[in-house]
Design an enzyme around this catalytic site. Structure first.
Site, PDB file in Angstrom:
ATOM      1  N   CYS A 177     -18.323   2.573 -20.062  1.00 44.53           N
ATOM      2  CA  CYS A 177     -19.587   2.486 -19.331  1.00 44.53           C
ATOM      3  C   CYS A 177     -20.411   1.277 -19.771  1.00 44.53           C
ATOM      4  O   CYS A 177     -21.195   0.735 -18.980  1.00 44.53           O
ATOM      5  CB  CYS A 177     -20.385   3.766 -19.516  1.00 44.53           C
ATOM      6  SG  CYS A 177     -19.554   5.246 -18.897  1.00 44.53           S
TER       7      CYS A 177
ATOM      8  N   CYS B 190     -19.854  -1.580 -17.460  1.00 47.01           N
ATOM      9  CA  CYS B 190     -19.761  -1.305 -16.025  1.00 47.01           C
ATOM     10  C   CYS B 190     -20.899  -1.954 -15.248  1.00 47.01           C
ATOM     11  O   CYS B 190     -22.070  -1.828 -15.613  1.00 47.01           O
ATOM     12  CB  CYS B 190     -19.778   0.200 -15.780  1.00 47.01           C
ATOM     13  SG  CYS B 190     -19.680   0.631 -14.028  1.00 47.01           S
TER      14      CYS B 190
ATOM     15  N   CYS C 122     -13.630   2.317 -15.207  1.00 41.75           N
ATOM     16  CA  CYS C 122     -13.953   3.713 -14.904  1.00 41.75           C
ATOM     17  C   CYS C 122     -12.676   4.547 -14.869  1.00 41.75           C
ATOM     18  O   CYS C 122     -12.424   5.296 -13.927  1.00 41.75           O
ATOM     19  CB  CYS C 122     -14.702   3.806 -13.578  1.00 41.75           C
ATOM     20  SG  CYS C 122     -15.586   5.366 -13.325  1.00 41.75           S
TER      21      CYS C 122
ATOM     22  N   GLU D 276       0.829  -1.213   0.000  1.00 37.70           N
ATOM     23  CA  GLU D 276       0.000   0.000   0.000  1.00 37.70           C
ATOM     24  C   GLU D 276       0.858   1.256   0.000  1.00 37.70           C
ATOM     25  O   GLU D 276       0.530   2.238  -0.674  1.00 37.70           O
ATOM     26  CB  GLU D 276      -0.943  -0.011   1.202  1.00 37.70           C
ATOM     27  CG  GLU D 276      -2.065  -1.029   1.101  1.00 37.70           C
ATOM     28  CD  GLU D 276      -2.912  -0.827  -0.146  1.00 37.70           C
ATOM     29  OE1 GLU D 276      -3.121   0.323  -0.539  1.00 37.70           O
ATOM     30  OE2 GLU D 276      -3.357  -1.824  -0.718  1.00 37.70           O
TER      31      GLU D 276
END
Length: 330
Positions: A197, A200, A190, A38
């Site tokens: 789209c 999605c 996205c 991370e």
DNA sequence: AAATCGGGGTG
DNA sequence: CACCCAGATTT
């Protein structure tokens, strides 16, 4: 605005189960490994991190070895990744966990958040991935997804996005998968430019289908670049075949903090002759690096180095050395 | 709220 | 070239 329905949550998790990329930090729930991944991934792309993540554990197999290592070794392992403050935070956090918690990585959100270099989003990732806590991640990917999904205007304060992210993850009984799925959606379908789209899983409820260019994508940014300033640095190249190259350690604060470079005159005024320089671009600065080969002996706090492979040098200095034919030191 | 901090990828 | 990237910290 309303939160996502349980049906939409299920659609997102189903989609993620089908398309999730195989990434090494997704194969573990060990907090040390997740934490390293991370921090490396903060403002750094997956493909850049991948090889560095895999080799990191050869040098520092566990948090104890990281805490015991000299800071210079940690910086060397971080070389080229940028934002070198992260490496110093990693070292400090490892020391803290070893000194204050017997080397056991903290399991509570507030304790994770209190580690140096771990902010709210990174803490949310560790807390959800390792300990299944319902804490959201809000990185650049998730912000873009939430902005597009929830509103039709471009700007949305972070406070509202955090609230929305928390409401969403509260709808899910699998916080780890939920956060992973949101990031994956932002990183793949996205995306900032040319989002897909049509594929999605949240298209049914998204406020931006068909008009993403108006929402968080190709809208013009208002002079964010005005802060990119040009600075001129003279890099003093003291090289002697019998001694090597003279290097100094930069202060912890500022650009390339804690790394080794030749002596640098930071407020250099180049002569009218317009000497060629190497331009190295950072986020906020354009560094014009003027190499100056000097025959005299250096003065000040530094050392001769014949083999620079043991020292952490910034990328821009390596480029400059290459231009001056000094790459044999590598 | 704005500035600071790398380096690389992408259109 | 502009913008972005699994942001955090300092001012």
């Amino acid at each position: 605005m309303t939160g996502l329905s349980s049906e939409q949550c299920r659609q997102l998790l189903d989609w993620y189960a089908l398309v999730a990329r195989v990434l090494p930090w997704r194969e573990t729930a060990d907090p040390y490994h997740i934490w390293i991944s991370e921090v490396m991934l903060q403002q750094t792309q997956v493909n850049t991190v991948l090889p560095r993540y895999l080799s990191w554990f050869n040098m520092f197999p566990d948090i104890q070895s990281l805490a015991d290592a000299p800071l210079d070794d940690v910086l060397k392992a971080w070389e080229g990744l940028g934002y070198y403050r992260r490496a110093r935070f990693l070292h400090a956090a490892a020391r803290k966990v070893v000194d204050e918690n017997n080397g056991d990585f903290p399991r509570q959100f507030d304790e994770i958040l209190s580690l140096p270099g771990v902010g709210r989003s990174t803490a949310g990732a560790i807390a959800s991935f390792c300990f299944s806590l319902s804490k959201p991640v809000l990185d650049g990917n998730v912000k873009r997804v939430l902005k597009r999904w929830s509103v039709t205007v471009n700007e949305m304060a972070d406070a509202k996005l955090w609230l929305l992210a928390q409401q969403a993850i509260d709808q899910s009984d699998q916080p780890a998968l939920w956060n992973q799925a949101m990031m994956e959606l932002g990183a793949t379908l996205c995306s900032a430019k040319s989002p897909k789209c049509g594929m999605c899983p949240l298209a049914d409820s998204c406020a931006s289908v068909g008009k993403v260019n108006e929402v968080c994508g190709n809208a013009p940014k208002t002079d964010k670049r005005s802060s990119v300033r040009d600075v001129h640095w003279q890099v003093k190249l003291y090289y002697q075949p019998e001694c090597g190259l003279w290097l100094e350690k930069r202060p912890d604060d500022g650009i390339w903090g804690g790394l080794w470079t030749p002596p640098i005159l930071e407020k250099y005024v180049p002569e009218q002759g317009a000497k060629p320089c190497y331009i190295h671009t950072l986020t906020h600065r354009r560094l014009h690096l003027y190499g100056e080969q000097i025959q005299q002996d250096p003065i000040g706090c530094g050392q001769w180095v014949k083999d620079i492979s043991k020292f952490a040098l910034p990328t821009g200095i390596y480029r400059l050395l290459q231009i001056y034919g000094l790459q044999m030191l590598e």
